[in-house]
Motif scaffolding. Structure first.
Motif, PDB file in Angstrom:
ATOM      1  N   PHE A  97       0.837  -1.191   0.000  1.00 38.69           N
ATOM      2  CA  PHE A  97       0.000   0.000   0.000  1.00 38.69           C
ATOM      3  C   PHE A  97       0.872   1.241   0.000  1.00 38.69           C
ATOM      4  O   PHE A  97       2.049   1.185   0.334  1.00 38.69           O
ATOM      5  CB  PHE A  97      -1.008   0.012   1.161  1.00 38.69           C
ATOM      6  CG  PHE A  97      -0.403   0.116   2.527  1.00 38.69           C
ATOM      7  CD1 PHE A  97      -0.273   1.348   3.158  1.00 38.69           C
ATOM      8  CD2 PHE A  97       0.021  -1.017   3.210  1.00 38.69           C
ATOM      9  CE1 PHE A  97       0.268   1.454   4.422  1.00 38.69           C
ATOM     10  CE2 PHE A  97       0.564  -0.921   4.472  1.00 38.69           C
ATOM     11  CZ  PHE A  97       0.690   0.317   5.082  1.00 38.69           C
ATOM     12  N   GLN A  98       0.263   2.349  -0.395  1.00 38.42           N
ATOM     13  CA  GLN A  98       0.998   3.599  -0.510  1.00 38.42           C
ATOM     14  C   GLN A  98       0.235   4.704   0.201  1.00 38.42           C
ATOM     15  O   GLN A  98      -1.003   4.736   0.179  1.00 38.42           O
ATOM     16  CB  GLN A  98       1.186   3.973  -1.982  1.00 38.42           C
ATOM     17  CG  GLN A  98       1.994   2.947  -2.750  1.00 38.42           C
ATOM     18  CD  GLN A  98       2.203   3.358  -4.181  1.00 38.42           C
ATOM     19  OE1 GLN A  98       2.594   4.488  -4.446  1.00 38.42           O
ATOM     20  NE2 GLN A  98       1.949   2.441  -5.109  1.00 38.42           N
ATOM     21  N   PRO A 121      -4.133   7.968   2.050  1.00 37.69           N
ATOM     22  CA  PRO A 121      -3.916   6.836   1.160  1.00 37.69           C
ATOM     23  C   PRO A 121      -3.842   7.276  -0.300  1.00 37.69           C
ATOM     24  O   PRO A 121      -4.600   8.152  -0.734  1.00 37.69           O
ATOM     25  CB  PRO A 121      -5.146   5.941   1.377  1.00 37.69           C
ATOM     26  CG  PRO A 121      -5.711   6.376   2.694  1.00 37.69           C
ATOM     27  CD  PRO A 121      -5.368   7.838   2.807  1.00 37.69           C
ATOM     28  N   LYS A 123      -4.706   6.830  -3.996  1.00 40.67           N
ATOM     29  CA  LYS A 123      -5.816   6.187  -4.681  1.00 40.67           C
ATOM     30  C   LYS A 123      -5.281   5.032  -5.526  1.00 40.67           C
ATOM     31  O   LYS A 123      -4.347   5.188  -6.303  1.00 40.67           O
ATOM     32  CB  LYS A 123      -6.549   7.195  -5.560  1.00 40.67           C
ATOM     33  CG  LYS A 123      -7.757   6.619  -6.244  1.00 40.67           C
ATOM     34  CD  LYS A 123      -8.470   7.667  -7.066  1.00 40.67           C
ATOM     35  CE  LYS A 123      -9.633   7.013  -7.769  1.00 40.67           C
ATOM     36  NZ  LYS A 123     -10.317   7.950  -8.660  1.00 40.67           N
ATOM     37  N   GLN A 124      -5.882   3.862  -5.342  1.00 40.26           N
ATOM     38  CA  GLN A 124      -5.488   2.669  -6.080  1.00 40.26           C
ATOM     39  C   GLN A 124      -6.032   2.729  -7.500  1.00 40.26           C
ATOM     40  O   GLN A 124      -7.192   3.097  -7.710  1.00 40.26           O
ATOM     41  CB  GLN A 124      -5.993   1.406  -5.382  1.00 40.26           C
ATOM     42  CG  GLN A 124      -5.464   1.236  -3.978  1.00 40.26           C
ATOM     43  CD  GLN A 124      -3.959   1.092  -3.951  1.00 40.26           C
ATOM     44  OE1 GLN A 124      -3.384   0.312  -4.703  1.00 40.26           O
ATOM     45  NE2 GLN A 124      -3.298   1.846  -3.095  1.00 40.26           N
ATOM     46  N   GLU A 125      -5.186   2.384  -8.450  1.00 37.43           N
ATOM     47  CA  GLU A 125      -5.620   2.300  -9.847  1.00 37.43           C
ATOM     48  C   GLU A 125      -6.505   1.088 -10.031  1.00 37.43           C
ATOM     49  O   GLU A 125      -6.297   0.060  -9.415  1.00 37.43           O
ATOM     50  CB  GLU A 125      -4.396   2.217 -10.763  1.00 37.43           C
ATOM     51  CG  GLU A 125      -3.463   3.411 -10.665  1.00 37.43           C
ATOM     52  CD  GLU A 125      -4.075   4.699 -11.185  1.00 37.43           C
ATOM     53  OE1 GLU A 125      -4.819   4.640 -12.184  1.00 37.43           O
ATOM     54  OE2 GLU A 125      -3.812   5.753 -10.591  1.00 37.43           O
ATOM     55  N   ASP A 126      -7.469   1.191 -10.916  1.00 40.32           N
ATOM     56  CA  ASP A 126      -8.359   0.035 -11.208  1.00 40.32           C
ATOM     57  C   ASP A 126      -7.656  -1.001 -12.034  1.00 40.32           C
ATOM     58  O   ASP A 126      -6.797  -0.812 -12.782  1.00 40.32           O
ATOM     59  CB  ASP A 126      -9.628   0.504 -11.922  1.00 40.32           C
ATOM     60  CG  ASP A 126     -10.490   1.343 -10.985  1.00 40.32           C
ATOM     61  OD1 ASP A 126     -10.436   1.108  -9.768  1.00 40.32           O
ATOM     62  OD2 ASP A 126     -11.210   2.218 -11.493  1.00 40.32           O
TER      63      ASP A 126
END
Length: 126
Positions: A97-98, A121, A123-126
């Motif tokens: 995680f970032q 956090p 945002k996580q790429e899809d």
């Protein structure tokens, strides 16, 4: 104090903080915080003392980390903000995680003290 020296000192403190978290050493943060330190984290607001207690309760929460895109903004001779992206690896869980991190420091009695800290956090790429 020179900007580069401030950058080096604050980056060293952040690195030491990550090392302390990885072994559950809340005492590192008890020495670093003030009686008014505030932290804004994805799961809520807390004081510096509460952060230190949480660190004590969470032994070895991650395997390794990297601090990237470090930037330091001196505000006065005795205050500065450091920002960066933290990439954290939980090998056992197979999870990375970032977080975007920001910490504001003030110098008291020739030592940097953590006045404010925020984690956001990435945002996580899809």
């Amino acid at each position: 104090m020179e900007t580069k020296a401030i950058e080096n000192e604050l980056l060293a403190l952040e690195e030491q903080g990550w090392a302390a978290i990885s072994v559950g050493d809340g005492d590192f943060y008890r020495r670093l915080i003030t009686d008014r330190t505030l932290c804004v984290e994805p799961d809520g607001l807390q004081t510096g003392a509460e952060l230190a207690d949480d660190i004590d309760a969470n032994k070895s929460p991650f395997d390794d980390y990297k601090l990237q895109d470090v930037k330091v903004l001196p505000l006065t001779a005795d205050s500065a903000v450091i920002t960066y992206r933290a990439v954290v690896n939980l090998k056992e869980a197979g999870f990375v995680f970032q977080l975007y991190m920001s910490s504001a420091y003030v110098r008291r009695d020739d030592a940097w003290k953590l006045a404010f800290h925020q984690q956001t956090p990435v945002k996580q790429e899809d």
